[in-house]
Design an enzyme around this catalytic site. Sequence first.
Site, PDB file in Angstrom:
ATOM      1  N   ASP A  63      66.857  86.036  20.907  1.00 48.01           N
ATOM      2  CA  ASP A  63      67.294  86.265  22.183  1.00 48.01           C
ATOM      3  C   ASP A  63      68.573  86.658  22.441  1.00 48.01           C
ATOM      4  O   ASP A  63      69.765  86.203  21.557  1.00 48.01           O
ATOM      5  CB  ASP A  63      67.218  84.966  22.920  1.00 48.01           C
ATOM      6  CG  ASP A  63      67.389  85.075  24.372  1.00 48.01           C
ATOM      7  OD1 ASP A  63      66.678  85.847  25.431  1.00 48.01           O
ATOM      8  OD2 ASP A  63      68.245  84.405  25.092  1.00 48.01           O
ATOM      9  N   GLU A  76      66.030  91.064  20.919  1.00 47.95           N
ATOM     10  CA  GLU A  76      66.319  91.387  22.252  1.00 47.95           C
ATOM     11  C   GLU A  76      67.380  91.999  22.407  1.00 47.95           C
ATOM     12  O   GLU A  76      68.452  91.302  22.746  1.00 47.95           O
ATOM     13  CB  GLU A  76      65.695  90.058  23.088  1.00 47.95           C
ATOM     14  CG  GLU A  76      65.680  90.763  24.553  1.00 47.95           C
ATOM     15  CD  GLU A  76      66.610  89.873  25.379  1.00 47.95           C
ATOM     16  OE1 GLU A  76      66.671  90.215  26.375  1.00 47.95           O
ATOM     17  OE2 GLU A  76      67.529  89.130  24.986  1.00 47.95           O
TER      18      GLU A  76
END
Length: 671
Positions: free
Chosen positions: A309, A354
């Site tokens: 993330d 990401e």
Amino acid sequence: MVISHPTEYDAYLFHLGQLFQSYKTFGAHIGKEKGVLGVRFTVWAPHAEKISVIGDFNNWIGDHYHLEKLNEEGIWTNFFPKVSEGALYKYEITTADGRILRKSDPFAFYSEKRPHTASIIYNLSNYEWNDNTWFHHKKQHLSYNEPMFIYEVHLGTWKTKENGEFLSYRELADELIPYVVEVGYTHIELLPLVEHPFDRSWGYQGTGYYSVTSRYGSPHEFMEFVDKCHQHGIGVILDWVPGHFCKDAHGLYLFDGEPTFEYANPFVMQNDVWGTANFDLGKTEVQSFLISNAIFWMDVYHIDGLRVDAVANMLYWDMNGDGTIQENQYAVQFLRALNEQVFKYNPTALMIAEDSTEWPLVTAPTTTGGLGFNYKWNMGWMNDVLEYMELNPVYRKYHHNLLTFSLLYAYTENFVLPFSHDEVVHGKKSLLNKMPGDYWQKFAQLRLLYGYLMAHPGKKLVFMGGELGQFEEWKDLEQIDWFLLNYDMHNKIHAYTKKLLKFYKEERSLWELDLSWDGFQWIDPDNKEQSILSFMRKSKNKNDFLIIVCNFTPVVYQDFKVGVPLHASYVEVFSSDETEFGGTGQVNTGELISKKRNWHGQPYYISMKIPPFGISILRPTKKIRRIYQLGKSKFQNKFTSLTKGRRVNASKKMYCNASGWRARKPLKFTN
């Protein structure tokens, strides 16, 4: 897991940033020492003056449970007999300025259910796995040339009990896994399952990085969930957050009273966007902690991969607090080391970034200057396509580049195309409700959007609920709207999703060359006036390809010409406009015979029906060849198969000689 008293060499590697299975040394480990059963506790707290273990086994008074300082760099350890599995504990830390902190164990394997915050002694080593077949399959079928359609799931709101309580890991195994298999997804991606205090952080603000959240059950129950996924051929990806962590008092924040896991620099310590603290990625002990954690999920829980993330938040920072954004070289070095060690441990791992930046070579090997991931979310494609789909179809022709721009860079990285939870929450509307127009048009465009997702190069990801055609965005406190399956159009979009995924997995041309230009060719990318795209997807077999035509307007065309590469008959093998999916039935039946004429840069063309807001997919069924030399029976069979339903012009008679039957001139076929 192998456990032992921390050695000098363990400590050396930990402080060097290279103890990559530090969970075997740190934390609370059950075992025997000198023949006595007990628990050894080991923790890193470089600024602490004193540390005691407190728990329900000593009435939370640590007078006789002091840890010994192993070295000046701050490793503390001790063994205590008569402490057993299931006991609650924390570290009582005396800071340099005399304050008393009570902290959960950074390496705890299990934690109390929120709102309680104690760590729990737990033995992870006695689960019997049954997924050898899955791991053998992964080694034989690397992901790059295989189908990947990921179902992103938040376990707490996929489905709940009637009273609103969460399903357990075991209940989820009984319900979620069969559902995923039935619909046809290849992988499940789970929002973070590290222990976290606040439900609505969805796990992205964690306190216990080695502790699978107790919201849904025990560590062994989660192992069982992953095991059953693998037994059913489903890969498991975990969202993972190595950039920042929760600032709750019992967690990692200012662990021993001073910056420990976070940066000491006040300009970059705090992450104001999320109200968290940023990991100090330049600190070698933090590198050992985080890289070990990535390997831990694969080693102990058999996780197939991590979606990392907020990579952009790690790569760039304002280290001087003056608004000047710079590259964070600590983060670059950390991410490279992370990926090198993960792939050294597990060569089949999925490491997915990401990343919303233009940082080059995210999925290139570290040896060539890359960050070393093997996949990256294509945030640019997602933003462009959703922006385009939200436009009134009348104006789409002025923004045609939003559809085609992605192919300028589609092969610069190994991409995953994501329609994730971030796009359907906090006022962004559901995918269905982003579509303009009336009720029918919304569903037609959602089918088109999913079809275009399937046909575009790259692996795929969709968030739970999208397959039901939810009108409401993700509510994050309630289960997804399962009641919608009682309504006709929602039931049909669900059936469409299943048919789409089945078609995707069966068609090698949609994924076998997913990461190579050899797998894609434009037919006509420039038809902005009609908002129609046409292209080919190809497999390694040069004669195995699909013709894909997408119409982003409600206009129907009856005799639309599309260029094709072969003189062949073509059949439509998939259409989003089938009536069974809620479409108008503007489909192409029978064979479409190509005609000789240069069209769209191709030597032949076919005339086809184009449905409104639809995707049509065709494939060649047989190539029409000139026939010169055939044996009698063979010629007759070929003659029959090629002429069935069409007129034949054979202006010259056949004749026979010693070599068999021959035709003086090639047979000519007309419609």
